[in-house]
Design an enzyme around this catalytic site. Structure first.
Site, PDB file in Angstrom:
ATOM      1  N   SER A 137     -61.561 -21.134 -20.836  1.00  0.00           N
ATOM      2  CA  SER A 137     -62.204 -21.180 -22.155  1.00  0.00           C
ATOM      3  C   SER A 137     -63.509 -21.976 -22.108  1.00  0.00           C
ATOM      4  O   SER A 137     -63.605 -22.992 -21.414  1.00  0.00           O
ATOM      5  CB  SER A 137     -61.258 -21.831 -23.166  1.00  0.00           C
ATOM      6  OG  SER A 137     -61.969 -22.193 -24.328  1.00  0.00           O
ATOM      7  N   TYR A 161     -68.957 -18.784 -25.106  1.00  0.00           N
ATOM      8  CA  TYR A 161     -69.520 -18.745 -26.456  1.00  0.00           C
ATOM      9  C   TYR A 161     -71.022 -18.866 -26.277  1.00  0.00           C
ATOM     10  O   TYR A 161     -71.498 -19.809 -25.619  1.00  0.00           O
ATOM     11  CB  TYR A 161     -68.996 -19.899 -27.316  1.00  0.00           C
ATOM     12  CG  TYR A 161     -67.597 -19.687 -27.832  1.00  0.00           C
ATOM     13  CD1 TYR A 161     -67.235 -18.491 -28.433  1.00  0.00           C
ATOM     14  CD2 TYR A 161     -66.633 -20.691 -27.731  1.00  0.00           C
ATOM     15  CE1 TYR A 161     -65.940 -18.294 -28.915  1.00  0.00           C
ATOM     16  CE2 TYR A 161     -65.344 -20.504 -28.213  1.00  0.00           C
ATOM     17  CZ  TYR A 161     -65.011 -19.300 -28.802  1.00  0.00           C
ATOM     18  OH  TYR A 161     -63.745 -19.108 -29.274  1.00  0.00           O
ATOM     19  N   THR A 187     -67.200 -13.899 -26.051  1.00  0.00           N
ATOM     20  CA  THR A 187     -66.431 -13.764 -27.298  1.00  0.00           C
ATOM     21  C   THR A 187     -67.394 -13.577 -28.456  1.00  0.00           C
ATOM     22  O   THR A 187     -68.297 -14.397 -28.675  1.00  0.00           O
ATOM     23  CB  THR A 187     -65.531 -14.993 -27.504  1.00  0.00           C
ATOM     24  OG1 THR A 187     -64.594 -15.014 -26.419  1.00  0.00           O
ATOM     25  CG2 THR A 187     -64.763 -14.911 -28.816  1.00  0.00           C
ATOM     26  N   LYS A 300     -65.275  -9.626 -25.978  1.00  0.00           N
ATOM     27  CA  LYS A 300     -63.971  -9.895 -26.601  1.00  0.00           C
ATOM     28  C   LYS A 300     -64.150 -10.008 -28.115  1.00  0.00           C
ATOM     29  O   LYS A 300     -65.043 -10.724 -28.588  1.00  0.00           O
ATOM     30  CB  LYS A 300     -63.411 -11.204 -26.044  1.00  0.00           C
ATOM     31  CG  LYS A 300     -62.118 -11.690 -26.679  1.00  0.00           C
ATOM     32  CD  LYS A 300     -61.561 -12.867 -25.892  1.00  0.00           C
ATOM     33  CE  LYS A 300     -60.278 -13.409 -26.465  1.00  0.00           C
ATOM     34  NZ  LYS A 300     -60.461 -14.309 -27.611  1.00  0.00           N
ATOM     35  N   HIS A 324     -58.740 -12.417 -32.420  1.00  0.00           N
ATOM     36  CA  HIS A 324     -58.688 -13.851 -32.142  1.00  0.00           C
ATOM     37  C   HIS A 324     -57.365 -14.446 -32.642  1.00  0.00           C
ATOM     38  O   HIS A 324     -57.317 -15.582 -33.115  1.00  0.00           O
ATOM     39  CB  HIS A 324     -59.873 -14.553 -32.813  1.00  0.00           C
ATOM     40  CG  HIS A 324     -60.411 -15.738 -32.062  1.00  0.00           C
ATOM     41  ND1 HIS A 324     -61.587 -15.711 -31.360  1.00  0.00           N
ATOM     42  CD2 HIS A 324     -59.951 -17.005 -31.916  1.00  0.00           C
ATOM     43  CE1 HIS A 324     -61.828 -16.901 -30.821  1.00  0.00           C
ATOM     44  NE2 HIS A 324     -60.840 -17.706 -31.140  1.00  0.00           N
TER      45      HIS A 324
HETATM   46  C1  LIG Z   1     -55.438 -22.713 -30.033  1.00  0.00           C
HETATM   47  C2  LIG Z   1     -56.260 -21.512 -29.712  1.00  0.00           C
HETATM   48  C3  LIG Z   1     -57.509 -21.688 -29.145  1.00  0.00           C
HETATM   49  C4  LIG Z   1     -58.280 -20.573 -28.802  1.00  0.00           C
HETATM   50  N1  LIG Z   1     -59.482 -20.763 -28.173  1.00  0.00           N
HETATM   51  C5  LIG Z   1     -60.228 -19.685 -27.806  1.00  0.00           C
HETATM   52  C6  LIG Z   1     -61.435 -19.865 -27.103  1.00  0.00           C
HETATM   53  O1  LIG Z   1     -61.830 -20.966 -26.776  1.00  0.00           O
HETATM   54  N2  LIG Z   1     -62.147 -18.749 -26.793  1.00  0.00           N
HETATM   55  C7  LIG Z   1     -61.733 -17.485 -27.119  1.00  0.00           C
HETATM   56  O2  LIG Z   1     -62.415 -16.505 -26.830  1.00  0.00           O
HETATM   57  N3  LIG Z   1     -60.559 -17.302 -27.778  1.00  0.00           N
HETATM   58  C8  LIG Z   1     -59.804 -18.365 -28.112  1.00  0.00           C
HETATM   59  N4  LIG Z   1     -58.603 -18.172 -28.736  1.00  0.00           N
HETATM   60  C9  LIG Z   1     -58.134 -16.795 -28.997  1.00  0.00           C
HETATM   61  C10 LIG Z   1     -57.319 -16.274 -27.811  1.00  0.00           C
HETATM   62  O3  LIG Z   1     -58.134 -16.024 -26.704  1.00  0.00           O
HETATM   63  C11 LIG Z   1     -56.597 -14.969 -28.187  1.00  0.00           C
HETATM   64  O4  LIG Z   1     -57.542 -14.042 -28.668  1.00  0.00           O
HETATM   65  C12 LIG Z   1     -55.501 -15.172 -29.222  1.00  0.00           C
HETATM   66  O5  LIG Z   1     -54.766 -16.342 -28.927  1.00  0.00           O
HETATM   67  C13 LIG Z   1     -54.563 -13.987 -29.253  1.00  0.00           C
HETATM   68  O6  LIG Z   1     -53.642 -14.104 -30.291  1.00  0.00           O
HETATM   69  P1  LIG Z   1     -52.112 -14.587 -30.048  1.00  0.00           P
HETATM   70  O7  LIG Z   1     -52.169 -15.941 -29.460  1.00  0.00           O
HETATM   71  O8  LIG Z   1     -51.534 -14.592 -31.431  1.00  0.00           O
HETATM   72  O9  LIG Z   1     -51.460 -13.567 -29.159  1.00  0.00           O
HETATM   73  C14 LIG Z   1     -57.807 -19.270 -29.069  1.00  0.00           C
HETATM   74  C15 LIG Z   1     -56.537 -19.099 -29.628  1.00  0.00           C
HETATM   75  C16 LIG Z   1     -55.771 -20.194 -29.937  1.00  0.00           C
HETATM   76  C17 LIG Z   1     -54.397 -19.974 -30.489  1.00  0.00           C
END
Ligand SMILES: Cc1cc2nc3c(=O)[nH]c(=O)nc-3n(C[C@H](O)[C@H](O)[C@H](O)COP(=O)(O)O)c2cc1C
Length: 428
Positions: A137, A161, A187, A300, A324
């Site tokens: 990330s 990002y 993303t 994404k 997301h």
């Molecule tokens: C706590 C948390 C932090 C996240 N941080 C990022 C991130 O830094 N970059 C990103 O592209 N997506 C981030 N996401 C989204 C995840 O990559 C992913 O799209 C998402 O968790 C999928 O949904 P699910 O966990 O309900 O299956 C984050 C999700 C969560 C839960």
């Protein structure tokens, strides 16, 4: 009790994992990681601070998108076929020129220090051990170099990002290349943060106290942008402000004392908040990125067929259909409902990946049936991390793969290529 191998059976990962669990049960040992998602989430909640759990579990607004993600999975039902030879199953998939043992990757999740002190490094070790690519990330708690060093040759990607600083974007990309990342995942759905009710209730944003900013503070270009002289020192701080100051100061490399004196930790936090995302970004930006890296570029956060077509037209290498995890737009289309529409628009020209709501093997099976080449696992591995660190992440991955393997077999599929829309029916 004998194992499947003792009687000459090639067990497959599903049966092997089941046998391991049940054999341990005979010796009176139960697994530390719950198998049901709700139980897993509840157990993790018990290990995390209320603010940390809210950040991981929460979504935008009334969290209708989180609910929609799950409801979409429930609407699709698997129609198993019988009396096919499903021995010797092959779970592997080809993705961006590499054969992966399973169709799973770990989604980029920021601020993993909220779940466990070993954070991203524990996840990197687990991913490497289980042969599942990890997507680092942009908002990680540990620098990508530390994670890469823990992974040997195992596959990893970097999620970006797009900052307002071109120099910083270029630096992140250079570092990702040097870390052996196999792709840059940009993303697109987080030009700003969604309206996240649980975090707002706690008035809690991890980045504001220096959490989840390790990619920045470890970056030479970013450090050149930080100017402590811009931080004004105001009157008497509250206890919470002192804690935040200590945390922010600690998050910056170097001596705590001199960082405290200079105010560089606080200045870094402010800088991250100021530059982490570029609201003006449009498709044209990808020509610039393409000039700076030979790595595949993955986007994404695609949910619309026209955006999928634009991604192909701009020469991008893969798409992740994602909302997301319901964290950005309340009341958005479920990721799974967008998937067949996007897959149709792409028409096989580039791979389509999927995330948002994968909780078990059947979910992965359904996403693959609706056109995904592979799926990203999100919150469940963060909960495994909260419970048992690296071992917890490994167990979550192993359980998911085992469940997927058995779902494939019991549905009459021997390879991932055999999983298609004919395997599903809409619920009446
Ligand atoms: C706590 C948390 C932090 C996240 N941080 C990022 C991130 O830094 N970059 C990103 O592209 N997506 C981030 N996401 C989204 C995840 O990559 C992913 O799209 C998402 O968790 C999928 O949904 P699910 O966990 O309900 O299956 C984050 C999700 C969560 C839960």
């Amino acid at each position: 009790m004998t194992s499947p191998r003792d009687v000459g059976l090639e067990p497959g990962v599903g049966l092997a994992r089941q046998t391991e669990i049940y054999l341990a049960g005979v010796r009176g040992r139960r697994q530390a990681i719950p198998f049901g998602h709700e139980q897993l989430e509840r157990a993790a909640r018990g290990r995390m601070s209320p603010q940390a759990f809210a950040y991981v579990a929460g979504g935008a607004g009334a969290e209708r998108t989180i609910a929609a993600n799950r409801a979409a999975f429930d609407r699709h039902r698997i129609v198993p076929r019988v009396l096919r030879d499903v021995s010797g199953r092959d779970l592997s998939v080809e993705l961006l020129g590499r054969r992966l043992p399973t169709p799973f990757l770990l989604a980029p999740i920021g601020v993993l220090e909220l779940a466990h002190k070993d954070a991203d490094v524990a996840v990197a070790r687990a991913a490497a051990a289980e042969g599942v690519p990890m997507i680092f990330s942009n908002q990680a708690s540990r620098p990508m170099e530390e994670c890469a060093a823990a992974m040997g040759d195992a596959p990893r990607w970097f999620q970006l990002y797009w900052s307002t600083s071109d120099e910083l974007v270029a630096s992140f990309v250079r570092r990702a290349e040097a870390c052996g990342c196999g792709a840059i995942v940009v993303t697109l759905d987080t030009k700003m943060l969604g309206w996240r009710s649980r975090d707002l209730d706690f008035a809690h944003l991890p980045f504001a106290t220096g959490r989840g900013i390790a990619q920045y503070t470890s970056d030479p270009v970013f450090r050149g942008l930080v100017d402590p002289s811009t931080v004004e020192r105001s009157g008497r701080p509250t206890p919470a402000a002192v804690r935040a100051l200590v945390q922010a100061t600690r998050s910056y490399p170097g001596s705590f004392r001199s960082n405290l004196r200079s105010g560089v930790g606080v200045a870094a936090v402010r800088k991250v908040m100021e530059i982490y995302s570029r609201p003006t970004l449009t498709w044209d930006a990808f020509a610039w990125l393409r000039e700076r890296t030979s790595l595949p570029i993955v986007v994404k956060g695609i949910l619309h067929a026209d955006d999928a077509r634009l991604a192909v037209e701009h020469g991008l290498d893969a798409i992740v259909v994602s909302n997301h995890g319901g964290r950005q737009v309340d009341g958005a289309i479920a990721s799974l409902d967008a998937l067949p529409v996007v897959a149709d628009a792409v028409g096989g020209r580039i791979p389509v990946l999927f995330d948002s709501g994968i909780r078990g093997g059947a979910d992965a099976f359904k996403a693959l049936a609706l056109g995904a080449t592979a799926v990203l696992l999100g919150r469940p591995y963060a909960y495994g991390l909260a419970l048992e660190g690296e071992a917890g992440v490994r167990d979550v991955i192993r359980n998911l793969v085992a469940d997927f393997d058995l779902t494939m077999a019991l549905s009459g599929c021997r390879t991932v290529a055999e999983i298609g829309p004919q395997c599903l029916q809409l619920a009446p």
